[in-house]
Design a protein around this motif. Sequence first.
Motif, PDB file in Angstrom:
ATOM      1  N   CYS A  24       0.926  -1.100  -0.039  1.00 51.31           N
ATOM      2  CA  CYS A  24      -0.134  -0.017  -0.027  1.00 51.31           C
ATOM      3  C   CYS A  24       0.924   1.253   0.189  1.00 51.31           C
ATOM      4  CB  CYS A  24      -0.877  -0.238   1.339  1.00 51.31           C
ATOM      5  SG  CYS A  24      -1.811   1.340   1.096  1.00 51.31           S
ATOM      6  N   LEU A  25       0.726   2.110  -1.159  1.00 49.01           N
ATOM      7  CA  LEU A  25       1.465   3.380  -1.125  1.00 49.01           C
ATOM      8  C   LEU A  25       0.553   4.387  -0.619  1.00 49.01           C
ATOM      9  CD1 LEU A  25       4.036   4.735  -2.244  1.00 49.01           C
ATOM     10  CD2 LEU A  25       2.824   5.093  -4.300  1.00 49.01           C
ATOM     11  N   SER A  26       1.337   5.124   0.392  1.00 48.16           N
ATOM     12  CA  SER A  26       0.636   6.458   0.697  1.00 48.16           C
ATOM     13  C   SER A  26       0.657   7.562  -0.191  1.00 48.16           C
ATOM     14  CB  SER A  26       1.290   6.695   2.301  1.00 48.16           C
ATOM     15  OG  SER A  26       0.890   8.027   2.488  1.00 48.16           O
ATOM     16  N   SER A  27      -0.224   8.620  -0.402  1.00 43.98           N
ATOM     17  CA  SER A  27      -0.396   9.500  -1.004  1.00 43.98           C
ATOM     18  C   SER A  27       0.683  10.558  -0.314  1.00 43.98           C
ATOM     19  CB  SER A  27      -1.464  10.282  -1.271  1.00 43.98           C
ATOM     20  OG  SER A  27      -2.263  10.547   0.162  1.00 43.98           O
ATOM     21  N   LEU A  28       1.058  10.377   0.936  1.00 42.54           N
ATOM     22  CA  LEU A  28       2.178  11.114   1.319  1.00 42.54           C
ATOM     23  C   LEU A  28       3.661  10.674   1.343  1.00 42.54           C
ATOM     24  CD1 LEU A  28       0.198  12.114   4.744  1.00 42.54           C
ATOM     25  CD2 LEU A  28       0.671  13.457   2.589  1.00 42.54           C
ATOM     26  N   SER A  29       3.965   9.769   0.393  1.00 43.63           N
ATOM     27  CA  SER A  29       5.021   8.867   0.185  1.00 43.63           C
ATOM     28  C   SER A  29       6.210   9.951  -0.286  1.00 43.63           C
ATOM     29  CB  SER A  29       4.837   7.859  -0.731  1.00 43.63           C
ATOM     30  OG  SER A  29       6.020   7.477  -1.384  1.00 43.63           O
ATOM     31  N   VAL A  62       7.633   3.755  -7.616  1.00 42.77           N
ATOM     32  CA  VAL A  62       7.212   2.510  -6.827  1.00 42.77           C
ATOM     33  C   VAL A  62       6.691   1.633  -7.992  1.00 42.77           C
ATOM     34  CG1 VAL A  62       5.621   1.705  -5.400  1.00 42.77           C
ATOM     35  CG2 VAL A  62       6.507   3.746  -4.788  1.00 42.77           C
ATOM     36  N   ALA A  63       5.868   2.078  -8.731  1.00 43.06           N
ATOM     37  CA  ALA A  63       5.414   0.975  -9.937  1.00 43.06           C
ATOM     38  C   ALA A  63       6.552   0.407 -10.714  1.00 43.06           C
ATOM     39  CB  ALA A  63       4.399   1.808 -10.664  1.00 43.06           C
ATOM     40  N   GLU A 112      -3.321   4.664  -0.912  1.00 42.54           N
ATOM     41  CA  GLU A 112      -4.038   5.222   0.004  1.00 42.54           C
ATOM     42  C   GLU A 112      -4.128   6.855  -0.490  1.00 42.54           C
ATOM     43  OE1 GLU A 112      -4.294   8.019   3.000  1.00 42.54           O
ATOM     44  OE2 GLU A 112      -2.030   7.670   2.356  1.00 42.54           O
ATOM     45  N   LEU A 113      -5.318   7.256  -0.773  1.00 39.54           N
ATOM     46  CA  LEU A 113      -5.396   8.551  -1.162  1.00 39.54           C
ATOM     47  C   LEU A 113      -5.819   9.439  -0.121  1.00 39.54           C
ATOM     48  CD1 LEU A 113      -5.479  10.715  -3.498  1.00 39.54           C
ATOM     49  CD2 LEU A 113      -7.951  10.169  -3.760  1.00 39.54           C
ATOM     50  N   ASP A 120      -5.278  13.980 -10.220  1.00 37.55           N
ATOM     51  CA  ASP A 120      -4.028  13.847 -11.018  1.00 37.55           C
ATOM     52  C   ASP A 120      -3.431  12.493 -10.376  1.00 37.55           C
ATOM     53  OD1 ASP A 120      -1.357  14.707 -12.615  1.00 37.55           O
ATOM     54  OD2 ASP A 120      -0.584  14.711 -10.720  1.00 37.55           O
ATOM     55  N   MET A 121      -3.610  12.418  -8.909  1.00 34.34           N
ATOM     56  CA  MET A 121      -2.917  11.193  -8.406  1.00 34.34           C
ATOM     57  C   MET A 121      -3.551   9.892  -8.813  1.00 34.34           C
ATOM     58  SD  MET A 121      -2.138  12.076  -4.616  1.00 34.34           S
ATOM     59  CE  MET A 121      -0.890  13.027  -3.902  1.00 34.34           C
TER      60      MET A 121
END
Length: 65
Positions: A22-27, A34-35, A45-46, A57-58
């Motif tokens: 799970c990638l955080s939008s605050l990463s 990451v992809a 996680e948005l 956009d995200m």
Amino acid sequence: MLHKDAELGSAKAAGKLNQLYCLSSLSTCSIEEVAAVSDGPMLFELDLRFPKHIREDMIRRVNAH
């Protein structure tokens, strides 16, 4: 936070084990970075506190991967 290579190391390890990441939008790493290192299953996680145009956009970038 949990890996010396931050999200990239954790995502890569999760992908090798076919575990959900799970990638955080605050990463500190971008969605694209990451992809690029993992082909395992992923969630994003948005954070809804971002302005609507940034969230859109995200979402577009996540769907591209």
